[in-house]
Design an enzyme around this catalytic site. Structure first.
Site, PDB file in Angstrom:
ATOM      1  N   HIS A  50      77.210  62.052  29.771  1.00  0.00           N
ATOM      2  CA  HIS A  50      78.083  61.444  30.876  1.00  0.00           C
ATOM      3  C   HIS A  50      77.999  60.131  30.769  1.00  0.00           C
ATOM      4  O   HIS A  50      77.175  59.369  29.911  1.00  0.00           O
ATOM      5  CB  HIS A  50      77.348  61.892  32.404  1.00  0.00           C
ATOM      6  CG  HIS A  50      77.947  63.291  32.621  1.00  0.00           C
ATOM      7  ND1 HIS A  50      77.673  63.610  33.846  1.00  0.00           N
ATOM      8  CD2 HIS A  50      78.600  64.172  32.077  1.00  0.00           C
ATOM      9  CE1 HIS A  50      78.207  64.911  33.910  1.00  0.00           C
ATOM     10  NE2 HIS A  50      78.872  65.323  32.830  1.00  0.00           N
ATOM     11  N   GLU A  52      76.813  57.542  32.744  1.00  0.00           N
ATOM     12  CA  GLU A  52      75.838  56.560  33.069  1.00  0.00           C
ATOM     13  C   GLU A  52      74.688  56.944  32.027  1.00  0.00           C
ATOM     14  O   GLU A  52      73.710  56.223  31.878  1.00  0.00           O
ATOM     15  CB  GLU A  52      75.240  57.239  34.348  1.00  0.00           C
ATOM     16  CG  GLU A  52      76.449  57.213  35.684  1.00  0.00           C
ATOM     17  CD  GLU A  52      77.251  58.250  35.885  1.00  0.00           C
ATOM     18  OE1 GLU A  52      77.576  58.985  34.737  1.00  0.00           O
ATOM     19  OE2 GLU A  52      77.789  58.630  36.849  1.00  0.00           O
ATOM     20  N   SER A  77      81.461  58.744  41.235  1.00  0.00           N
ATOM     21  CA  SER A  77      80.168  58.885  42.135  1.00  0.00           C
ATOM     22  C   SER A  77      79.377  59.862  41.165  1.00  0.00           C
ATOM     23  O   SER A  77      79.977  60.754  40.402  1.00  0.00           O
ATOM     24  CB  SER A  77      80.501  59.935  43.075  1.00  0.00           C
ATOM     25  OG  SER A  77      79.353  60.308  43.811  1.00  0.00           O
ATOM     26  N   CYS A  79      76.955  62.439  39.227  1.00  0.00           N
ATOM     27  CA  CYS A  79      76.549  63.917  39.337  1.00  0.00           C
ATOM     28  C   CYS A  79      75.053  64.285  39.615  1.00  0.00           C
ATOM     29  O   CYS A  79      74.368  63.191  39.197  1.00  0.00           O
ATOM     30  CB  CYS A  79      76.944  64.616  37.960  1.00  0.00           C
ATOM     31  SG  CYS A  79      75.904  64.722  36.800  1.00  0.00           S
ATOM     32  N   CYS A  82      73.014  62.590  36.328  1.00  0.00           N
ATOM     33  CA  CYS A  82      72.956  61.027  36.181  1.00  0.00           C
ATOM     34  C   CYS A  82      72.120  60.715  37.563  1.00  0.00           C
ATOM     35  O   CYS A  82      71.145  59.933  37.237  1.00  0.00           O
ATOM     36  CB  CYS A  82      74.297  60.823  36.385  1.00  0.00           C
ATOM     37  SG  CYS A  82      75.160  61.224  34.593  1.00  0.00           S
TER      38      CYS A  82
END
Lengths: 145, 145
Positions: A50, A52, A77, A79, A82
């Site tokens: 992801h 991040e 936002s 998950c 992350c």
């Protein structure tokens, strides 16, 4: 616009141009970007990169102290995965582009004392809404649905 | 010994031989191993490839349904990041080699209805205790301390 959110959006746009999911992130320490990243599910066939996670990975191995003085920017936002990485490294502050197209584990962050700032930036919202509308299957895969 | 725990331990031992942190994991679906992994902090200079993350990554992109029928084995109690990945993909059952040398986010897993089985296997305990004693700095780095 905040230059670090802008850098995260540029990462998201880069990912989109590569045929990927448009989510970007940057890790910032004392005004400097230590790592930039974007979602690489499509590009690397990755289930863990992801945005991040990619930013953290690209920042490299850092002393615990540095994480604890850093801010993580993300266009969306975060998950649960992350969020867990943020908690592992005790990053104290997260700045989120938007949480209207997807609400991550923000409450878990707050429960652990992480400062969570949600900008609900129009460009971030538009980018994700367009993507999800055009690629619902890929999007659902990315969030485990 | 459970053959899947054995496979996770073999992964941990492989990592140790590579000069890395001896933690291993396997993702199991209907009696088949879909992915094996071990901690790669040292080998890849990775801050996200904990054993469980590596096993998930090596299993590749799977349908949501498969994760929800799978069991994740890990030689050590999963940290918040790996816990978050388990929650993201809604893996319903985790079998943990031991949680005496490190207690991860098991309560968070349980709070989300994940079945958590802790074996406290002597070989896993010995392996981690020896490693932590010999490499306290590397170990602390891996858990964000």
């Amino acid at each position: 616009m905040d230059k670090f959110l802008k850098a995260a959006i540029e990462q998201a746009q880069k990912g989109r141009k590569e045929g990927g999911i448009p989510i970007g992130s940057v890790l910032v320490h004392q005004g400097n970007i230590l790592g930039k990243g974007h979602n690489r599910r499509v590009q690397n066939n990755s289930v863990i990169l992801h945005a991040e996670m990619d930013a953290l990975e690209n920042a490299g191995r850092l002393p615990a102290k540095v994480y604890r003085e850093s801010v993580l920017y993300t266009t969306l936002s975060p998950c649960p995965m992350c969020t867990g990485a943020i908690l592992l490294y005790k990053i104290p502050k997260i700045i989120i582009g938007e949480n209207t197209s997807f609400m991550g584990a923000e409450n878990l962050l707050k429960d652990h004392g992480v400062e969570v700032i949600v900008l609900n930036d129009e460009e971030c919202i538009q980018m994700m809404n367009d993507f999800i509308k055009e690629n619902p299957g890929l999007w659902n895969e990315d969030i485990g649905e």
